[in-house]
Design a protein around this motif. Sequence first.
Motif, short mmCIF file in Angstrom:
data_model
loop_
_atom_site.label_atom_id
_atom_site.label_comp_id
_atom_site.label_asym_id
_atom_site.label_seq_id
_atom_site.Cartn_x
_atom_site.Cartn_y
_atom_site.Cartn_z
N GLU A 1 0.82 -1.22 0.00
CA GLU A 1 0.00 0.00 0.00
C GLU A 1 0.85 1.26 0.00
O GLU A 1 0.58 2.20 0.75
CB GLU A 1 -0.95 0.00 1.21
CG GLU A 1 -1.99 -1.08 1.19
CD GLU A 1 -3.07 -0.85 0.15
OE1 GLU A 1 -3.44 0.30 -0.11
OE2 GLU A 1 -3.51 -1.86 -0.43
N GLU B 1 -3.37 7.54 7.09
CA GLU B 1 -4.10 6.80 6.07
C GLU B 1 -5.05 5.83 6.74
O GLU B 1 -4.87 5.47 7.89
CB GLU B 1 -3.13 5.99 5.20
CG GLU B 1 -2.42 6.78 4.16
CD GLU B 1 -1.82 5.87 3.11
OE1 GLU B 1 -2.17 4.69 3.04
OE2 GLU B 1 -1.00 6.36 2.35
N ALA B 2 -6.02 5.39 6.00
CA ALA B 2 -7.00 4.46 6.56
C ALA B 2 -6.55 3.02 6.28
O ALA B 2 -7.19 2.27 5.56
CB ALA B 2 -8.37 4.72 5.94
N VAL B 3 -5.41 2.63 6.86
CA VAL B 3 -4.90 1.27 6.71
C VAL B 3 -4.47 0.73 8.07
O VAL B 3 -4.01 1.46 8.94
CB VAL B 3 -3.72 1.17 5.71
CG1 VAL B 3 -4.17 1.46 4.30
CG2 VAL B 3 -2.59 2.07 6.11
N ARG B 4 -4.64 -0.58 8.22
CA ARG B 4 -4.24 -1.28 9.44
C ARG B 4 -3.29 -2.41 9.05
O ARG B 4 -3.61 -3.22 8.18
CB ARG B 4 -5.46 -1.83 10.17
CG ARG B 4 -5.12 -2.57 11.45
CD ARG B 4 -6.34 -3.08 12.19
NE ARG B 4 -7.23 -3.83 11.33
CZ ARG B 4 -8.49 -3.47 11.02
NH1 ARG B 4 -8.99 -2.36 11.49
NH2 ARG B 4 -9.23 -4.22 10.24
N VAL C 1 -13.05 5.27 7.30
CA VAL C 1 -12.68 6.62 7.73
C VAL C 1 -13.79 7.12 8.62
O VAL C 1 -14.96 7.09 8.25
CB VAL C 1 -12.47 7.54 6.52
CG1 VAL C 1 -12.16 8.95 6.97
CG2 VAL C 1 -11.38 7.00 5.62
N THR D 1 -2.65 0.75 13.41
CA THR D 1 -3.39 1.50 12.39
C THR D 1 -2.65 2.79 12.12
O THR D 1 -2.25 3.49 13.06
CB THR D 1 -4.82 1.80 12.87
OG1 THR D 1 -5.47 0.55 13.16
CG2 THR D 1 -5.61 2.54 11.82
N VAL E 1 -2.20 -6.16 5.31
CA VAL E 1 -2.73 -4.80 5.38
C VAL E 1 -4.22 -4.86 5.05
O VAL E 1 -4.64 -5.64 4.20
CB VAL E 1 -1.97 -3.85 4.43
CG1 VAL E 1 -2.11 -4.29 2.99
CG2 VAL E 1 -2.43 -2.42 4.60
N ALA E 2 -5.00 -4.04 5.76
CA ALA E 2 -6.44 -3.96 5.51
C ALA E 2 -6.85 -2.50 5.53
O ALA E 2 -6.34 -1.71 6.33
CB ALA E 2 -7.20 -4.74 6.57
N ARG E 3 -7.75 -2.16 4.65
CA ARG E 3 -8.31 -0.80 4.65
C ARG E 3 -9.26 -0.67 5.83
O ARG E 3 -9.97 -1.61 6.17
CB ARG E 3 -9.07 -0.54 3.35
CG ARG E 3 -8.15 -0.36 2.18
CD ARG E 3 -7.85 1.11 2.02
NE ARG E 3 -6.76 1.29 1.08
CZ ARG E 3 -5.92 2.30 1.14
NH1 ARG E 3 -6.06 3.20 2.08
NH2 ARG E 3 -4.98 2.43 0.28
N THR E 4 -9.27 0.49 6.45
CA THR E 4 -10.18 0.74 7.56
C THR E 4 -11.16 1.83 7.15
O THR E 4 -10.87 2.63 6.26
CB THR E 4 -9.42 1.17 8.83
OG1 THR E 4 -8.70 2.37 8.53
CG2 THR E 4 -8.48 0.11 9.30
#
Length: 117
Positions: free
Chosen positions: A45, A88-91, A107, A84, A102-105
């Motif tokens: 990412e 950015e909105a990633v964990r 917002v 997290t 990696v995973a999108r979180t």
Amino acid sequence: MKLRGVLGAAAAGVLVFAGLGVRGGAAAGLLPEASWGAWRSQELEHWSVRVRVNGWADAAEADLHYGKAEDLTLRAYGASDTRTAEGEAVRFTLRPDGTVTVARTAVDGGGAGTGSS
């Protein structure tokens, strides 16, 4: 004579407990540098990721960098570690075997870029 036997049993118990702690990853931060493998690099990412795995214990460490904007450190000592990103909105999750996911979180309502000054 009995005291000697009790002390010997106690010492043996401490050694077993310490050995299990090291092998299980709980004490990986105390292991010598030589027990860690070489750093390997990858990109996730748009983040630069460096990971190394311990050869003696169930443990891994990762350094993640998003340019000069943000740095994260993950330490999976016997269990996965998750962080997290703030910008950015990633964990990111690091497993003790050295696997980084990696995973999108979602917002939140505040949106990116908000915060105190």
